[in-house]
Write a protein that holds these residues in place. Structure first.
Motif, mmCIF file in Angstrom:
data_model
loop_
_atom_site.group_PDB
_atom_site.id
_atom_site.type_symbol
_atom_site.label_atom_id
_atom_site.label_comp_id
_atom_site.label_asym_id
_atom_site.label_seq_id
_atom_site.Cartn_x
_atom_site.Cartn_y
_atom_site.Cartn_z
ATOM 1 N N LYS A 165 -4.136 11.928 4.081
ATOM 2 C CA LYS A 165 -3.357 10.850 3.488
ATOM 3 C C LYS A 165 -4.278 9.964 2.645
ATOM 4 O O LYS A 165 -5.212 9.359 3.164
ATOM 5 C CB LYS A 165 -2.694 9.999 4.576
ATOM 6 C CG LYS A 165 -1.636 10.732 5.387
ATOM 7 C CD LYS A 165 -0.356 10.910 4.588
ATOM 8 C CE LYS A 165 0.748 11.494 5.472
ATOM 9 N NZ LYS A 165 2.015 11.667 4.734
ATOM 10 N N ASN A 171 -10.921 5.957 2.619
ATOM 11 C CA ASN A 171 -10.894 7.421 2.703
ATOM 12 C C ASN A 171 -12.298 8.002 2.638
ATOM 13 O O ASN A 171 -12.604 9.004 3.291
ATOM 14 C CB ASN A 171 -10.060 8.007 1.566
ATOM 15 C CG ASN A 171 -8.566 7.807 1.759
ATOM 16 O OD1 ASN A 171 -7.932 7.085 1.008
ATOM 17 N ND2 ASN A 171 -7.986 8.439 2.772
ATOM 18 N N PHE A 218 0.837 -1.200 0.000
ATOM 19 C CA PHE A 218 0.000 0.000 0.000
ATOM 20 C C PHE A 218 0.873 1.251 0.000
ATOM 21 O O PHE A 218 1.994 1.246 0.504
ATOM 22 C CB PHE A 218 -0.932 0.004 1.214
ATOM 23 C CG PHE A 218 -1.952 -1.091 1.189
ATOM 24 C CD1 PHE A 218 -3.079 -1.002 0.395
ATOM 25 C CD2 PHE A 218 -1.771 -2.236 1.948
ATOM 26 C CE1 PHE A 218 -4.006 -2.019 0.356
ATOM 27 C CE2 PHE A 218 -2.698 -3.264 1.928
ATOM 28 C CZ PHE A 218 -3.825 -3.157 1.124
ATOM 29 N N TYR A 219 0.333 2.293 -0.585
ATOM 30 C CA TYR A 219 1.074 3.533 -0.754
ATOM 31 C C TYR A 219 0.232 4.676 -0.211
ATOM 32 O O TYR A 219 -0.916 4.864 -0.629
ATOM 33 C CB TYR A 219 1.357 3.740 -2.244
ATOM 34 C CG TYR A 219 2.137 4.983 -2.582
ATOM 35 C CD1 TYR A 219 3.442 5.160 -2.141
ATOM 36 C CD2 TYR A 219 1.570 5.984 -3.364
ATOM 37 C CE1 TYR A 219 4.169 6.295 -2.474
ATOM 38 C CE2 TYR A 219 2.281 7.127 -3.699
ATOM 39 C CZ TYR A 219 3.579 7.276 -3.242
ATOM 40 O OH TYR A 219 4.294 8.398 -3.569
ATOM 41 N N MET A 220 0.770 5.397 0.755
ATOM 42 C CA MET A 220 0.053 6.527 1.328
ATOM 43 C C MET A 220 0.753 7.819 0.938
ATOM 44 O O MET A 220 1.981 7.901 0.971
ATOM 45 C CB MET A 220 -0.041 6.395 2.848
ATOM 46 C CG MET A 220 -0.796 5.164 3.290
ATOM 47 S SD MET A 220 -1.107 5.115 5.071
ATOM 48 C CE MET A 220 -2.333 6.418 5.248
ATOM 49 N N GLN A 221 -0.043 8.794 0.555
ATOM 50 C CA GLN A 221 0.529 10.046 0.059
ATOM 51 C C GLN A 221 -0.342 11.216 0.492
ATOM 52 O O GLN A 221 -1.579 11.126 0.509
ATOM 53 C CB GLN A 221 0.613 9.988 -1.461
ATOM 54 C CG GLN A 221 1.378 11.127 -2.100
ATOM 55 C CD GLN A 221 1.450 10.960 -3.601
ATOM 56 O OE1 GLN A 221 0.437 11.079 -4.296
ATOM 57 N NE2 GLN A 221 2.639 10.674 -4.121
ATOM 58 N N GLU A 222 0.301 12.326 0.827
ATOM 59 C CA GLU A 222 -0.440 13.509 1.245
ATOM 60 C C GLU A 222 -1.097 14.166 0.042
ATOM 61 O O GLU A 222 -0.465 14.383 -0.991
ATOM 62 C CB GLU A 222 0.494 14.504 1.932
ATOM 63 C CG GLU A 222 -0.245 15.666 2.581
ATOM 64 C CD GLU A 222 0.672 16.586 3.361
ATOM 65 O OE1 GLU A 222 0.290 17.006 4.464
ATOM 66 O OE2 GLU A 222 1.780 16.881 2.870
ATOM 67 N N GLN A 272 -9.250 3.387 -1.464
ATOM 68 C CA GLN A 272 -9.743 4.715 -1.116
ATOM 69 C C GLN A 272 -11.204 4.710 -0.667
ATOM 70 O O GLN A 272 -11.714 5.728 -0.201
ATOM 71 C CB GLN A 272 -9.539 5.675 -2.292
ATOM 72 C CG GLN A 272 -8.087 6.038 -2.484
ATOM 73 C CD GLN A 272 -7.810 6.703 -3.804
ATOM 74 O OE1 GLN A 272 -8.590 7.523 -4.276
ATOM 75 N NE2 GLN A 272 -6.701 6.344 -4.425
ATOM 76 N N ILE A 324 -4.841 6.580 0.360
ATOM 77 C CA ILE A 324 -4.255 5.243 0.347
ATOM 78 C C ILE A 324 -4.574 4.548 -0.972
ATOM 79 O O ILE A 324 -5.706 4.609 -1.459
ATOM 80 C CB ILE A 324 -4.766 4.399 1.548
ATOM 81 C CG1 ILE A 324 -4.124 3.010 1.527
ATOM 82 C CG2 ILE A 324 -6.280 4.304 1.570
ATOM 83 C CD1 ILE A 324 -4.357 2.217 2.802
ATOM 84 N N LYS A 325 -3.538 3.929 -1.554
ATOM 85 C CA LYS A 325 -3.678 3.243 -2.838
ATOM 86 C C LYS A 325 -2.872 1.947 -2.806
ATOM 87 O O LYS A 325 -1.972 1.794 -1.994
ATOM 88 C CB LYS A 325 -3.160 4.119 -3.986
ATOM 89 C CG LYS A 325 -3.792 5.480 -4.092
ATOM 90 C CD LYS A 325 -3.116 6.333 -5.150
ATOM 91 C CE LYS A 325 -3.350 5.796 -6.542
ATOM 92 N NZ LYS A 325 -2.816 6.706 -7.591
#
Length: 199
Positions: A62, A109, A48-52, A106, A64-65
């Motif tokens: 954040k 999210n 998983f990849y979290m990004q602002e 997401q 999530i993908k």
């Protein structure tokens, strides 16, 4: 600069997001599980990849993908706009992006309230600042909660030019309705199965 989605419209949109988002989250769990294994087996790095990203009224959160790029893909280039045949994307990442599977996490999210099912895609802070200076209408995208899918994603794809994406996002904002959201969700299903609009 207020938001065009307020009052009863905001309540209906949030209720719709919670109901459909919960169903989507549960249904997508087996798919997320399968592709998380494929990601782990085919490239190094976290699954998983979290990004602002920048959300409603400029608030950061954040996203999530499922990771679709090689680990540390932007260590040399920094934040750049996605393009066709992007060398940063892994082979399994191309499949996920074409079908939007990388976006499935997401739903979480959405349930948290960071995102909606439908709306402008949230951008990274550095790109939001850059495009806000270059395009006068770009900040209008922050008037509405960002989405997993939207009018620009369906009609443009990942590599659409920032100014064109801005125009499509602002069209959605000015013409928002629950029925518009429903049509965008059906349009997303079409993209998933046909690949039209996806890159």
């Amino acid at each position: 600069m207020g938001t065009p989605v307020k009052g009863w419209k905001l309540i209906v949109k949030r209720a719709f997001d919670l109901i459909v988002g919960l169903v989507g989250f549960v249904v997508s769990l087996p798919i997320i599980f399968i592709f998380s294994i494929l990601v782990a087996l085919t490239s190094k790095g976290p699954v998983f990849y979290m990004q602002e990203r920048v959300g409603l009224m400029g608030r950061c959160f954040k996203v999530i993908k499922l990771r679709s790029m090689y680990q540390d893909a932007e260590s040399r280039t920094g934040a750049v706009w996605a393009k066709k045949n992007d060398p940063r994307i892994t082979p399994i990442g191309r499949v996920m992006r074409k079908t939007r599977i990388d976006e499935l996490p997401q739903f979480w999210n959405v349930l948290k309230g960071d995102m909606s099912l439908v709306g402008p895609r949230p951008e990274r802070p550095i790109l939001t600042e850059k495009f806000s200076q270059e395009f006068a209408d770009f900040p209008k995208r922050l008037r509405i909660i960002p989405g997993i899918t939207g009018y620009a994603q369906i009609n443009g794809g990942y590599d659409i030019a920032p100014n064109e994406k801005c125009k499509l996002d602002n069209y959605y904002i000015e013409h928002y309705s629950l029925w518009f959201d429903i049509k965008m969700l059906f349009g997303t299903v079409e993209v998933i199965f046909t690949g039209n609009g996806a890159r």
